[in-house]
Design a protein around this motif. Structure first.
Motif, PDB file in Angstrom:
ATOM      1  N   GLN A   1       0.800  -1.218   0.000  1.00  0.00           N
ATOM      2  CA  GLN A   1       0.000   0.000   0.000  1.00  0.00           C
ATOM      3  C   GLN A   1       0.837   1.275   0.000  1.00  0.00           C
ATOM      4  OE1 GLN A   1      -3.327   0.363  -0.369  1.00  0.00           O
ATOM      5  NE2 GLN A   1      -3.516  -1.837  -0.650  1.00  0.00           N
TER       6      GLN A   1
ATOM      7  N   PHE B   1       0.528   3.660  -5.002  1.00  0.00           N
ATOM      8  CA  PHE B   1      -0.447   2.766  -4.404  1.00  0.00           C
ATOM      9  C   PHE B   1      -1.039   3.335  -3.112  1.00  0.00           C
ATOM     10  CE2 PHE B   1       1.049  -1.539  -6.361  1.00  0.00           C
ATOM     11  CZ  PHE B   1       0.926  -0.993  -7.622  1.00  0.00           C
TER      12      PHE B   1
ATOM     13  N   LEU C   1      -4.598   4.132  -3.513  1.00  0.00           N
ATOM     14  CA  LEU C   1      -5.583   3.056  -3.603  1.00  0.00           C
ATOM     15  C   LEU C   1      -6.449   2.979  -2.344  1.00  0.00           C
ATOM     16  CD1 LEU C   1      -3.428   0.213  -5.172  1.00  0.00           C
ATOM     17  CD2 LEU C   1      -5.083   1.707  -6.312  1.00  0.00           C
ATOM     18  N   SER C   2      -5.844   3.319  -1.215  1.00  0.00           N
ATOM     19  CA  SER C   2      -6.595   3.262   0.036  1.00  0.00           C
ATOM     20  C   SER C   2      -7.070   4.640   0.468  1.00  0.00           C
ATOM     21  CB  SER C   2      -5.717   2.639   1.132  1.00  0.00           C
ATOM     22  OG  SER C   2      -4.583   3.446   1.361  1.00  0.00           O
TER      23      SER C   2
END
Length: 142
Positions: free
Chosen positions: A71, A136, A139-140
Motif C-alpha cells: 500500500q 499505491f 488506492l486506500s
C-alpha cells in the motif's frame, strides 16, 4: 502522479535504476541522478558497461521507486534516449548546460553548493519520451 507529485518525488529520491541493452542483453544498474523538471541528469562512470552500452544504443528506461509495503509503493518510469552533455570524462571545463545540474547534484548528494569533477564520470541527459507513474498510497485513499 501529477507533474507536481512527480517533481517532488524525484527531488527527494536518491537512487534510480538504469536499464540499457548491449550485445549480451539487458543490463540494469543503480545510479544517482537529478531531475530539473524536464530532464533526468545521470552522473555515470564513463568507463562502465552502462556507458558503453548507451553510447552504442542511447535508448534507456529509468525507474525510481519507493515503499516497502504494498500500500506504500510508488514510483516512476522514464523512457527515451540519453545524450552526452559536456566532455567525457568530465574535467570541469565550463559547460553552461551543466551548471544547474551540477549545483543540484552537489546539494542533493554532497550537501554542498559546489560540484567538483573527478575525471571519471560524465553526464547523460534523458528528456523522457514516455513516462508512467504509480502511487499505491492512493488506492486506500491515503
Amino acid at each position: 502522479m501529477s507533474a507536481a507529485e512527480r517533481d517532488a518525488f524525484l527531488e527527494v529520491e536518491r537512487t534510480c535504476r538504469v536499464a540499457s541493452v548491449g550485445a549480451s542483453g539487458p543490463h540494469v544498474t543503480p545510479l544517482w541522478f537529478v531531475w530539473d523538471g524536464t530532464a533526468l541528469w545521470l552522473h555515470s562512470l564513463s568507463r562502465s558497461r552502462r556507458w558503453a552500452e548507451l553510447a552504442a544504443d542511447p535508448r534507456v528506461s529509468v525507474v525510481v521507486d519507493a515503499g516497502t509495503e504494498y500500500q506504500a509503493l510508488r514510483g516512476i518510469e522514464l523512457t527515451g534516449r540519453v545524450e552526452v552533455v559536456g566532455e567525457v570524462p568530465r574535467t570541469g571545463k565550463p559547460v553552461p548546460e551543466l551548471v544547474a545540474a551540477e549545483r543540484q547534484f552537489a546539494r542533493k548528494y554532497l550537501g554542498s553548493e559546489s560540484f567538483a569533477s573527478d575525471g571519471r564520470h560524465g553526464w547523460l541527459r534523458l528528456v523522457p519520451e514516455y513516462e508512467v507513474s504509480w502511487d499505491f498510497r492512493k488506492l486506500s485513499g491515503g
